[in-house]
Design a protein around this motif. Structure first.
Motif, mmCIF file in Angstrom:
data_model
loop_
_atom_site.group_PDB
_atom_site.id
_atom_site.type_symbol
_atom_site.label_atom_id
_atom_site.label_comp_id
_atom_site.label_asym_id
_atom_site.label_seq_id
_atom_site.Cartn_x
_atom_site.Cartn_y
_atom_site.Cartn_z
ATOM 1 N N MET A 1 0.732 -1.214 -0.104
ATOM 2 C CA MET A 1 -0.117 -0.082 -0.117
ATOM 3 C C MET A 1 0.979 1.119 0.125
ATOM 4 N N ALA A 2 2.100 1.125 0.884
ATOM 5 C CA ALA A 2 3.053 2.406 0.912
ATOM 6 C C ALA A 2 3.535 2.654 -0.872
ATOM 7 N N ILE A 3 3.762 1.544 -1.428
ATOM 8 C CA ILE A 3 4.499 1.510 -2.781
ATOM 9 C C ILE A 3 3.202 2.383 -3.437
ATOM 10 N N GLN A 4 1.813 1.796 -3.440
ATOM 11 C CA GLN A 4 0.849 2.277 -4.323
ATOM 12 C C GLN A 4 0.667 3.744 -4.150
ATOM 13 N N ARG A 5 0.811 4.111 -2.908
ATOM 14 C CA ARG A 5 0.680 5.418 -2.399
ATOM 15 C C ARG A 5 1.431 6.580 -2.970
ATOM 16 N N ALA A 6 2.904 5.873 -2.901
ATOM 17 C CA ALA A 6 4.118 6.603 -3.674
ATOM 18 C C ALA A 6 3.934 6.893 -5.060
ATOM 19 N N GLY A 7 3.575 5.901 -5.491
ATOM 20 C CA GLY A 7 3.300 5.768 -6.988
ATOM 21 C C GLY A 7 2.306 7.060 -7.404
ATOM 22 N N ARG A 8 1.140 6.673 -6.763
ATOM 23 C CA ARG A 8 -0.002 7.855 -7.095
ATOM 24 C C ARG A 8 0.610 9.335 -6.550
ATOM 25 N N ASP A 9 1.474 9.499 -5.601
ATOM 26 C CA ASP A 9 1.890 10.876 -5.459
ATOM 27 C C ASP A 9 2.940 11.179 -6.283
ATOM 28 N N GLY A 10 3.469 10.357 -7.292
ATOM 29 C CA GLY A 10 4.555 10.751 -7.951
ATOM 30 C C GLY A 10 5.867 10.471 -7.214
ATOM 31 N N ALA A 11 6.109 9.841 -6.123
ATOM 32 C CA ALA A 11 7.422 9.748 -5.548
ATOM 33 C C ALA A 11 7.957 8.459 -5.962
ATOM 34 N N THR A 12 8.625 8.469 -7.224
ATOM 35 C CA THR A 12 9.217 7.538 -7.756
ATOM 36 C C THR A 12 10.402 6.836 -7.230
ATOM 37 N N HIS A 13 11.228 7.894 -6.573
ATOM 38 C CA HIS A 13 12.391 7.219 -5.855
ATOM 39 C C HIS A 13 11.905 6.461 -4.622
#
Length: 332
Positions: A89-101
């Motif tokens: 879920m943290a990976i998905q949230r980061a992806g939606r927020d544009g935090a690719t790093h």
């Protein structure tokens, strides 16, 4: 041994292995919410199940239990399905927020953890985590977000580590053409728009400025390093504004009063990290904090209709006065 106690024992073993000095009785009491006698029984069970447990004495003369990390039994329980689901879920949230790093870093952590597990256990954890994600897939940050180059955040993260000077090609509505700027990055503010907090090396005042990520057309990291302001804290800097926009001329006391019918809902909000609230005799709620950014405050206050009144500052009160309405069907 009952199933719940077995799970607690495995959790305790993980703690004893993960902490350099192991665990003490007070730490076990705090972690599991048990009394001293129960904590002692748990350490005796730990000694029985894990013969290679080490018993140490720290500088405060307290006994500590440390487990060698090469315990085969412990490795078979390295990752639970709920923990894997939280990672996913943290990976998905980061992806939606544009935090690719962050996506890359969290994905690498997930893969390494799964790699330590026996194949059948890893497949089972992944299947269970997938089921949890299907049930909890709503956990993300909804709402509009300004678009920006997805490669910017990893680049900024890399520059912040050293830290390194960056060169950016930046456009504003006042510029006929984008301008080349050399900046010293200090942090990033997330919101509907994302801002890079940095010093412009060409500016003589030395103050921190905000650069909108959606207006950065090109960026690169320079070999040159700089000395970051040791007093800078991104949390303290962010707290000077209600949202992402900072204006020193607007910084000052803010006082809002929510009507009795909206007070209960308003108590559920943290409007500012340093806010103070007062329950008034008539059932209303007064919220006080110190910040700037009146326009973003006005955008938020509009959602409350006529259920909130601005007492301070006066310019903000005038800004919202003509837009307080009572026909909105719900509170935020």
């Amino acid at each position: 041994m009952p199933f719940a106690k077995a799970l607690d024992l495995l959790r305790l073993a993980n703690m004893a292995a993960a902490r350099h000095m192991g665990v003490s009785l007070p730490e076990i009491e705090a972690e599991f919410g048990v009394n001293r006698r129960t904590a002692q029984r748990m350490t005796r069970a730990l000694e029985t199940v894990f013969p290679d447990i080490e018993i140490l004495t720290d500088e405060d003369r307290r006994r500590r239990w440390r487990l060698r990390t090469d315990s085969r039994l412990l490795h078979r329980h390295v990752l639970r399905d709920s923990e894997l689901a939280a990672l996913e879920m943290a990976i998905q949230r980061a992806g939606r927020d544009g935090a690719t790093h962050d996506v890359a870093a969290l994905s690498s952590l997930r893969d390494r953890l799964l790699g330590t597990m026996p194949a059948p256990a890893a497949r089972r954890a992944e299947a269970d985590a997938e089921a949890l994600l299907e049930a909890q897939g709503w956990a993300c940050r909804p709402g509009p977000v300004a678009r920006h180059d997805p490669g910017l955040l990893p680049l900024i993260a890399e520059a912040l580590k050293a830290p390194h000077v960056m060169t950016i090609r930046y456009r504003t509505p006042d510029d006929a053409q984008p301008r080349i700027r050399r900046i010293e990055p200090h942090g990033v503010l997330f919101g509907v728009r994302r801002y890079l907090v940095a010093r412009d090396t060409a500016a003589r005042d030395g103050r921190l400025r905000h650069f909108r990520l959606d207006r950065i057309e090109e960026a690169r990291i320079e070999a040159e390093r700089f000395v970051r302001d040791p007093a800078f804290r991104i949390e303290e800097h962010a707290a000077r504004a209600f949202g992402s926009w900072h204006d020193p001329a607007e910084y000052g006391p803010v006082v809002w009063r929510f009507a009795p019918e909206a007070a209960e809902t308003a108590r559920e909000f943290l409007f500012h990290p340093h806010q103070q609230t007062t329950d008034e005799a008539d059932g209303s709620l007064t919220v006080r904090f110190t910040a700037g950014g009146w326009l973003e405050m006005a955008w938020h206050l509009y959602q409350w209709g006529d259920a909130v009144e601005v007492l301070e500052p006066e310019p903000l009160r005038r800004l919202v006065e003509g837009y307080r309405r009572r026909d909105l069907p719900a509170l935020p």
